[in-house]
Design a protein around this motif. Structure first.
Motif, PDB file in Angstrom:
ATOM      1  N   MET A  88      -4.290  -5.745  34.360  1.00  0.00           N
ATOM      2  CA  MET A  88      -5.158  -6.519  33.471  1.00  0.00           C
ATOM      3  C   MET A  88      -6.555  -5.895  33.481  1.00  0.00           C
ATOM      4  O   MET A  88      -7.134  -5.637  34.529  1.00  0.00           O
ATOM      5  CB  MET A  88      -5.231  -7.980  33.931  1.00  0.00           C
ATOM      6  CG  MET A  88      -6.105  -8.864  33.062  1.00  0.00           C
ATOM      7  SD  MET A  88      -6.219 -10.559  33.703  1.00  0.00           S
ATOM      8  CE  MET A  88      -4.523 -11.061  33.568  1.00  0.00           C
ATOM      9  N   THR A  89      -7.111  -5.666  32.326  1.00  0.00           N
ATOM     10  CA  THR A  89      -8.447  -5.084  32.247  1.00  0.00           C
ATOM     11  C   THR A  89      -9.490  -6.139  32.575  1.00  0.00           C
ATOM     12  O   THR A  89      -9.225  -7.344  32.539  1.00  0.00           O
ATOM     13  CB  THR A  89      -8.699  -4.541  30.829  1.00  0.00           C
ATOM     14  OG1 THR A  89      -8.699  -5.631  29.916  1.00  0.00           O
ATOM     15  CG2 THR A  89      -7.624  -3.529  30.435  1.00  0.00           C
ATOM     16  N   THR A  90     -10.695  -5.645  32.902  1.00  0.00           N
ATOM     17  CA  THR A  90     -11.781  -6.569  33.241  1.00  0.00           C
ATOM     18  C   THR A  90     -12.094  -7.499  32.086  1.00  0.00           C
ATOM     19  O   THR A  90     -12.328  -8.699  32.268  1.00  0.00           O
ATOM     20  CB  THR A  90     -13.027  -5.775  33.634  1.00  0.00           C
ATOM     21  OG1 THR A  90     -12.717  -4.933  34.743  1.00  0.00           O
ATOM     22  CG2 THR A  90     -14.164  -6.708  34.003  1.00  0.00           C
ATOM     23  N   SER A  91     -12.070  -6.958  30.855  1.00  0.00           N
ATOM     24  CA  SER A  91     -12.384  -7.785  29.690  1.00  0.00           C
ATOM     25  C   SER A  91     -11.351  -8.903  29.499  1.00  0.00           C
ATOM     26  O   SER A  91     -11.699 -10.035  29.152  1.00  0.00           O
ATOM     27  CB  SER A  91     -12.455  -6.917  28.435  1.00  0.00           C
ATOM     28  OG  SER A  91     -11.231  -6.248  28.223  1.00  0.00           O
ATOM     29  N   SER A  92     -10.078  -8.588  29.749  1.00  0.00           N
ATOM     30  CA  SER A  92      -9.033  -9.616  29.633  1.00  0.00           C
ATOM     31  C   SER A  92      -9.221 -10.682  30.694  1.00  0.00           C
ATOM     32  O   SER A  92      -9.079 -11.881  30.439  1.00  0.00           O
ATOM     33  CB  SER A  92      -7.653  -8.980  29.771  1.00  0.00           C
ATOM     34  OG  SER A  92      -7.420  -8.053  28.736  1.00  0.00           O
ATOM     35  N   ARG A  93      -9.531 -10.225  31.910  1.00  0.00           N
ATOM     36  CA  ARG A  93      -9.743 -11.158  33.004  1.00  0.00           C
ATOM     37  C   ARG A  93     -10.905 -12.097  32.692  1.00  0.00           C
ATOM     38  O   ARG A  93     -10.815 -13.322  32.898  1.00  0.00           O
ATOM     39  CB  ARG A  93     -10.009 -10.396  34.294  1.00  0.00           C
ATOM     40  CG  ARG A  93     -10.279 -11.265  35.515  1.00  0.00           C
ATOM     41  CD  ARG A  93     -10.443 -10.388  36.754  1.00  0.00           C
ATOM     42  NE  ARG A  93     -10.684 -11.170  37.944  1.00  0.00           N
ATOM     43  CZ  ARG A  93     -11.887 -11.621  38.319  1.00  0.00           C
ATOM     44  NH1 ARG A  93     -12.953 -11.325  37.589  1.00  0.00           N
ATOM     45  NH2 ARG A  93     -12.032 -12.339  39.424  1.00  0.00           N
ATOM     46  N   GLU A  94     -12.005 -11.547  32.191  1.00  0.00           N
ATOM     47  CA  GLU A  94     -13.169 -12.362  31.861  1.00  0.00           C
ATOM     48  C   GLU A  94     -12.869 -13.330  30.721  1.00  0.00           C
ATOM     49  O   GLU A  94     -13.367 -14.459  30.704  1.00  0.00           O
ATOM     50  CB  GLU A  94     -14.362 -11.468  31.513  1.00  0.00           C
ATOM     51  CG  GLU A  94     -14.948 -10.730  32.701  1.00  0.00           C
ATOM     52  CD  GLU A  94     -15.395 -11.677  33.791  1.00  0.00           C
ATOM     53  OE1 GLU A  94     -15.972 -12.742  33.465  1.00  0.00           O
ATOM     54  OE2 GLU A  94     -15.140 -11.381  34.974  1.00  0.00           O
ATOM     55  N   ALA A  95     -12.065 -12.878  29.773  1.00  0.00           N
ATOM     56  CA  ALA A  95     -11.718 -13.755  28.646  1.00  0.00           C
ATOM     57  C   ALA A  95     -10.939 -14.966  29.141  1.00  0.00           C
ATOM     58  O   ALA A  95     -11.176 -16.101  28.703  1.00  0.00           O
ATOM     59  CB  ALA A  95     -10.902 -12.975  27.614  1.00  0.00           C
ATOM     60  N   ILE A  96      -9.997 -14.730  30.079  1.00  0.00           N
ATOM     61  CA  ILE A  96      -9.212 -15.830  30.635  1.00  0.00           C
ATOM     62  C   ILE A  96     -10.104 -16.777  31.434  1.00  0.00           C
ATOM     63  O   ILE A  96     -10.025 -18.010  31.296  1.00  0.00           O
ATOM     64  CB  ILE A  96      -8.082 -15.282  31.518  1.00  0.00           C
ATOM     65  CG1 ILE A  96      -7.058 -14.540  30.655  1.00  0.00           C
ATOM     66  CG2 ILE A  96      -7.406 -16.410  32.301  1.00  0.00           C
ATOM     67  CD1 ILE A  96      -6.009 -13.809  31.445  1.00  0.00           C
ATOM     68  N   LEU A  97     -10.981 -16.204  32.268  1.00  0.00           N
ATOM     69  CA  LEU A  97     -11.873 -17.042  33.066  1.00  0.00           C
ATOM     70  C   LEU A  97     -12.832 -17.834  32.190  1.00  0.00           C
ATOM     71  O   LEU A  97     -13.125 -18.999  32.474  1.00  0.00           O
ATOM     72  CB  LEU A  97     -12.650 -16.171  34.062  1.00  0.00           C
ATOM     73  CG  LEU A  97     -11.808 -15.543  35.183  1.00  0.00           C
ATOM     74  CD1 LEU A  97     -12.671 -14.605  36.024  1.00  0.00           C
ATOM     75  CD2 LEU A  97     -11.184 -16.616  36.053  1.00  0.00           C
ATOM     76  N   ASP A  98     -13.322 -17.218  31.127  1.00  0.00           N
ATOM     77  CA  ASP A  98     -14.203 -17.930  30.195  1.00  0.00           C
ATOM     78  C   ASP A  98     -13.473 -19.107  29.548  1.00  0.00           C
ATOM     79  O   ASP A  98     -14.053 -20.190  29.375  1.00  0.00           O
ATOM     80  CB  ASP A  98     -14.718 -16.979  29.111  1.00  0.00           C
ATOM     81  CG  ASP A  98     -15.798 -16.036  29.626  1.00  0.00           C
ATOM     82  OD1 ASP A  98     -16.383 -16.331  30.691  1.00  0.00           O
ATOM     83  OD2 ASP A  98     -16.050 -15.012  28.964  1.00  0.00           O
ATOM     84  N   SER A  99     -12.202 -18.894  29.211  1.00  0.00           N
ATOM     85  CA  SER A  99     -11.417 -19.985  28.613  1.00  0.00           C
ATOM     86  C   SER A  99     -11.243 -21.136  29.595  1.00  0.00           C
ATOM     87  O   SER A  99     -11.343 -22.306  29.221  1.00  0.00           O
ATOM     88  CB  SER A  99     -10.040 -19.461  28.180  1.00  0.00           C
ATOM     89  OG  SER A  99     -10.166 -18.500  27.162  1.00  0.00           O
ATOM     90  N   LEU A 100     -11.003 -20.775  30.864  1.00  0.00           N
ATOM     91  CA  LEU A 100     -10.864 -21.810  31.884  1.00  0.00           C
ATOM     92  C   LEU A 100     -12.165 -22.561  32.099  1.00  0.00           C
ATOM     93  O   LEU A 100     -12.175 -23.791  32.236  1.00  0.00           O
ATOM     94  CB  LEU A 100     -10.394 -21.194  33.204  1.00  0.00           C
ATOM     95  CG  LEU A 100      -8.953 -20.668  33.228  1.00  0.00           C
ATOM     96  CD1 LEU A 100      -8.683 -19.910  34.525  1.00  0.00           C
ATOM     97  CD2 LEU A 100      -7.973 -21.827  33.077  1.00  0.00           C
ATOM     98  N   ARG A 101     -13.269 -21.831  32.130  1.00  0.00           N
ATOM     99  CA  ARG A 101     -14.571 -22.494  32.306  1.00  0.00           C
ATOM    100  C   ARG A 101     -14.850 -23.443  31.152  1.00  0.00           C
ATOM    101  O   ARG A 101     -15.340 -24.563  31.344  1.00  0.00           O
ATOM    102  CB  ARG A 101     -15.671 -21.436  32.407  1.00  0.00           C
ATOM    103  CG  ARG A 101     -15.602 -20.569  33.662  1.00  0.00           C
ATOM    104  CD  ARG A 101     -16.828 -19.674  33.759  1.00  0.00           C
ATOM    105  NE  ARG A 101     -16.663 -18.672  34.806  1.00  0.00           N
ATOM    106  CZ  ARG A 101     -16.322 -17.410  34.598  1.00  0.00           C
ATOM    107  NH1 ARG A 101     -16.114 -16.973  33.358  1.00  0.00           N
ATOM    108  NH2 ARG A 101     -16.187 -16.572  35.606  1.00  0.00           N
TER     109      ARG A 101
END
Length: 211
Positions: free
Chosen positions: A1-14
């Motif tokens: 998983m790329t950093t951008s994908s990881r951040e997108a998922i975390l942003d959605s959770l937040r």
């Protein structure tokens, strides 16, 4: 998983979990929130769903309920039943052996012929009976170990849709059991097996409301 994908998922959770009181209120609610069936149609739908699942369903008037319970239990050939401590004593025919659950052992529960309980609610659309484990419904273990469960359900407890159940019980208990027919699973080599997670046999008496 790329950093951008990881951040997108975390942003959605937040965004989904941030403490903003308006988020929940603003969520779209396009699903059906209230049914349109009258009482007779709800009872018919609930009965139809239960029978589709393989449950036995009878109707009874309030005055005839003790006799209806005794007749149904007699037809099963079973003789010893566990009951919650709050179940009405007039339901307990002397023709059967009754184990009142005053902290019965698991072994004592499992080696009974079945269990008889009340219910808190039911959802006709899915044929689901809901137990809140009150004094007439008993501990959860009572409806997991015995091979047979007879549930007494009153007509006014039946709603048409799940949102109506949550409207009636906006804060249901932390422990609730949702029963849709006898226990069955097809997880093992896609072969349907009954009784893995609870009773193999479910009978329901629906008590008509008196005017």
């Amino acid at each position: 998983m790329t950093t951008s994908s990881r951040e997108a998922i975390l942003d959605s959770l937040r965004n989904a979990t941030r403490k903003d009181s308006n988020i929940y209120a603003d969520l779209p609610r396009n699903y059906v929130q209230r049914g349109s069936l009258d009482m007779a149609s709800r009872l018919h739908l609930m009965t139809e769903r239960l029978r589709e699942y393989g449950a036995e369903v009878l109707e009874s008037a309030t005055a005839e309920l003790p006799a209806s319970i005794a007749h149904l239990l007699h037809s099963t050939g079973r003789r010893t039943f566990v009951v919650p401590p709050g179940l009405p004593t007039e339901w307990l025919s002397p023709a059967f052996g009754w184990k009142i659950d005053h902290s019965l052992s698991h072994d004592g529960i499992e080696h009974s012929d079945g269990v008889v309980t009340g219910a808190s609610a039911a959802v006709a659309d899915s044929g689901t009976i809901v137990l809140h484990h009150s004094s007439t419904e008993g501990r959860r273990v009572l409806t997991l170990l015995p091979d047979f469960h007879l549930c007494i359900l009153r007509a006014h407890q039946i709603v048409e849709t799940l949102p109506e159940y949550f409207a009636r019980f906006p804060q249901p208990p932390r422990l609730a059991t949702y029963i849709s027919g006898p226990s069955a699973t097809a997880d093992i080599e896609m072969t349907r097996i009954k009784g893995v997670h609870g009773p193999r046999f479910l009978s329901v008496i629906i008590v008509r409301d008196e005017n």
